[in-house]
Design an enzyme around this catalytic site. Structure first.
Site, PDB file in Angstrom:
ATOM      1  N   TYR A 196     118.312  12.072  77.149  1.00 62.24           N
ATOM      2  CA  TYR A 196     118.723  13.413  77.804  1.00 62.24           C
ATOM      3  C   TYR A 196     118.407  13.768  79.206  1.00 62.24           C
ATOM      4  O   TYR A 196     117.499  13.252  79.541  1.00 62.24           O
ATOM      5  CB  TYR A 196     118.670  14.420  76.752  1.00 62.24           C
ATOM      6  CG  TYR A 196     117.166  14.896  76.584  1.00 62.24           C
ATOM      7  CD1 TYR A 196     116.688  15.797  77.604  1.00 62.24           C
ATOM      8  CD2 TYR A 196     116.613  14.445  75.308  1.00 62.24           C
ATOM      9  CE1 TYR A 196     115.266  16.057  77.355  1.00 62.24           C
ATOM     10  CE2 TYR A 196     115.172  14.785  75.513  1.00 62.24           C
ATOM     11  CZ  TYR A 196     114.598  15.438  76.236  1.00 62.24           C
ATOM     12  OH  TYR A 196     113.274  15.806  76.080  1.00 62.24           O
ATOM     13  N   ARG A 217     115.370  11.293  80.732  1.00 59.41           N
ATOM     14  CA  ARG A 217     114.250  10.996  79.678  1.00 59.41           C
ATOM     15  C   ARG A 217     114.703  10.048  78.722  1.00 59.41           C
ATOM     16  O   ARG A 217     115.776  10.335  77.873  1.00 59.41           O
ATOM     17  CB  ARG A 217     113.729  12.449  78.955  1.00 59.41           C
ATOM     18  CG  ARG A 217     113.137  13.350  79.911  1.00 59.41           C
ATOM     19  CD  ARG A 217     111.717  13.919  79.539  1.00 59.41           C
ATOM     20  NE  ARG A 217     110.743  12.891  79.053  1.00 59.41           N
ATOM     21  CZ  ARG A 217     109.864  12.861  78.244  1.00 59.41           C
ATOM     22  NH1 ARG A 217     109.771  13.877  77.430  1.00 59.41           N
ATOM     23  NH2 ARG A 217     109.108  11.959  78.252  1.00 59.41           N
ATOM     24  N   HIS A 220     113.324   9.986  72.359  1.00 56.71           N
ATOM     25  CA  HIS A 220     111.755  10.104  71.926  1.00 56.71           C
ATOM     26  C   HIS A 220     111.754  11.309  70.752  1.00 56.71           C
ATOM     27  O   HIS A 220     112.591  11.985  70.609  1.00 56.71           O
ATOM     28  CB  HIS A 220     111.051  10.642  73.083  1.00 56.71           C
ATOM     29  CG  HIS A 220     111.297  11.806  73.988  1.00 56.71           C
ATOM     30  ND1 HIS A 220     112.055  11.465  74.751  1.00 56.71           N
ATOM     31  CD2 HIS A 220     110.919  12.971  73.528  1.00 56.71           C
ATOM     32  CE1 HIS A 220     112.343  12.754  74.966  1.00 56.71           C
ATOM     33  NE2 HIS A 220     111.685  13.984  74.499  1.00 56.71           N
TER      34      HIS A 220
HETATM   35  C1  BEZ Z   1     110.991  17.034  76.997  1.00 52.12           C
HETATM   36  O1  BEZ Z   1     111.482  17.808  75.969  1.00 52.12           O
HETATM   37  O2  BEZ Z   1     110.661  15.982  76.557  1.00 52.12           O
HETATM   38  C2  BEZ Z   1     110.639  17.446  78.374  1.00 52.12           C
HETATM   39  C3  BEZ Z   1     111.962  18.140  79.198  1.00 52.12           C
HETATM   40  C4  BEZ Z   1     111.570  18.356  80.309  1.00 52.12           C
HETATM   41  C5  BEZ Z   1     110.314  18.419  80.939  1.00 52.12           C
HETATM   42  C6  BEZ Z   1     109.478  17.299  80.546  1.00 52.12           C
HETATM   43  C7  BEZ Z   1     109.515  16.996  79.071  1.00 52.12           C
HETATM   44 FE    FE Z   2     111.810  15.925  74.917  1.00 56.23          FE
END
Ligand code: BEZ
Ligand code: FE
Length: 296
Positions: A196, A217, A220
């Protein structure tokens, strides 16, 4: 009256500003401020900023501040995409070799997720590809850790957390807390998460675009693992086959956090797990460090 240090000049700027500070009673500030001032002045000197560029930087930070509210922390996001969050995390979690590594917390953790029965399905809307996650919580000597709390949260099969889709996903969807027994084992059911974008409708998103970077990202699961007498571990488990596994927008991937996601085609196992068909099997052990052994 004689000037306290010397007049401000381009050459002497760092020394003049540092000399002005007379910090008393805050040893850390006394140590930190000269470094910040020096690095900041060095950057401006090396860049030779124009007035317009400096104003642009200030307006960028202003927009970043305006984007913040109770839910949105654009400065943390900025720190994330610049790799500073992961650097602070690394400096503060120099764990011994055997221990599980940490990574960023991210903005989507919710305090107060329900304590669930071991084996519960944290997917409350039956959307996505079934997944079973299991493993052990161990100490660095390989012994099981009893009474460990496993606080897990993840995005759904479309890459959204429940808090991003209130009214669409059930409350506390894909979240839960599990407590280990004497064998240190854990297991729960869920659905395979998807990659996402980090929130990218603000100044940090614009910055990423200007830098030619994507905001994604890799898929996970998030974990906060805690147990009496152990240092709390904030970490993830990643899907190795995700298209963004080598280019996480926030630099959170570490090799040791990449798990195996095995697709299981076994009707009997599916039935035993109350899944309708094929499912993903994710196995991952976590190793916690005793609080007294956590390096400062
Ligand atoms: C996360 O939920 O993995 C995330 C989202 C934005 C910035 C850093 C981590
Ligand atoms: Fe996350």
């Amino acid at each position: 009256m004689e000037h306290e240090y010397g007049y401000f000049t381009e050459t002497d700027s760092i020394d003049v500003v540092i000399a002005r500070n007379r910090v008393v009673g805050n040893e850390r500030l006394k140590e930190v401020m000269p470094v910040i001032i020096r690095k900041l002045h060095e950057a401006v000197k090396e860049i030779e900023s124009t007035q317009e560029e400096w104003l642009e930087a200030i307006l960028f930070l202003t927009r970043t501040g305006h984007m913040c509210d109770d839910w949105r922390q654009e400065f943390i996001l900025l720190s994330d995409v610049l790799g500073v969050s992961m650097l602070v995390d690394a400096i503060n979690n120099r764990t011994p070799g055997a221990a599980s590594e940490s990574t960023v917390l991210g903005p989507f953790h919710m305090k107060g997720a329900p304590l669930r029965e071991m084996g519960a399905n944290i997917c409350l809307d039956a959307k996505g590809e079934d997944m079973v996650v299991s493993g052990r919580i161990l100490d660095t000597a390989g012994h099981p850790v009893a009474d460990a709390l496993i606080d897990v949260w993840q995005a759904n099969d479309e890459g959204f957390y429940d808090v991003q889709q209130r009214g669409i996903q059930p409350e506390f969807n894909l979240r839960g807390v599990f407590r280990t027994g004497p064998d240190g084992r854990y297991w729960f059911r869920a659905v395979k998460p998807k990659f996402y974008p980090i929130p990218n409708d603000g100044p940090v998103g614009q910055l990423l675009e200007m830098l030619g970077r994507h905001p994604y990202r890799p898929a996970h699961l998030h974990y906060i693992l805690s147990a009496p007498g152990f240092a709390t571990l904030t970490t993830h488990v990643f899907d190795p086959d995700d298209p963004y596994i080598h280019s996480d927008a926030v630099f959170g991937v570490k090799e040791s956090l990449i798990a195996k996601f095995e697709l299981v085609r076994d009707a009997e196992r599916s039935k035993a797990l109350e899944f309708a068909g094929d499912f993903w099997d994710v196995k991952h052990d976590f190793v916690l460090v005793r609080a007294k052994d956590q390096a400062a």
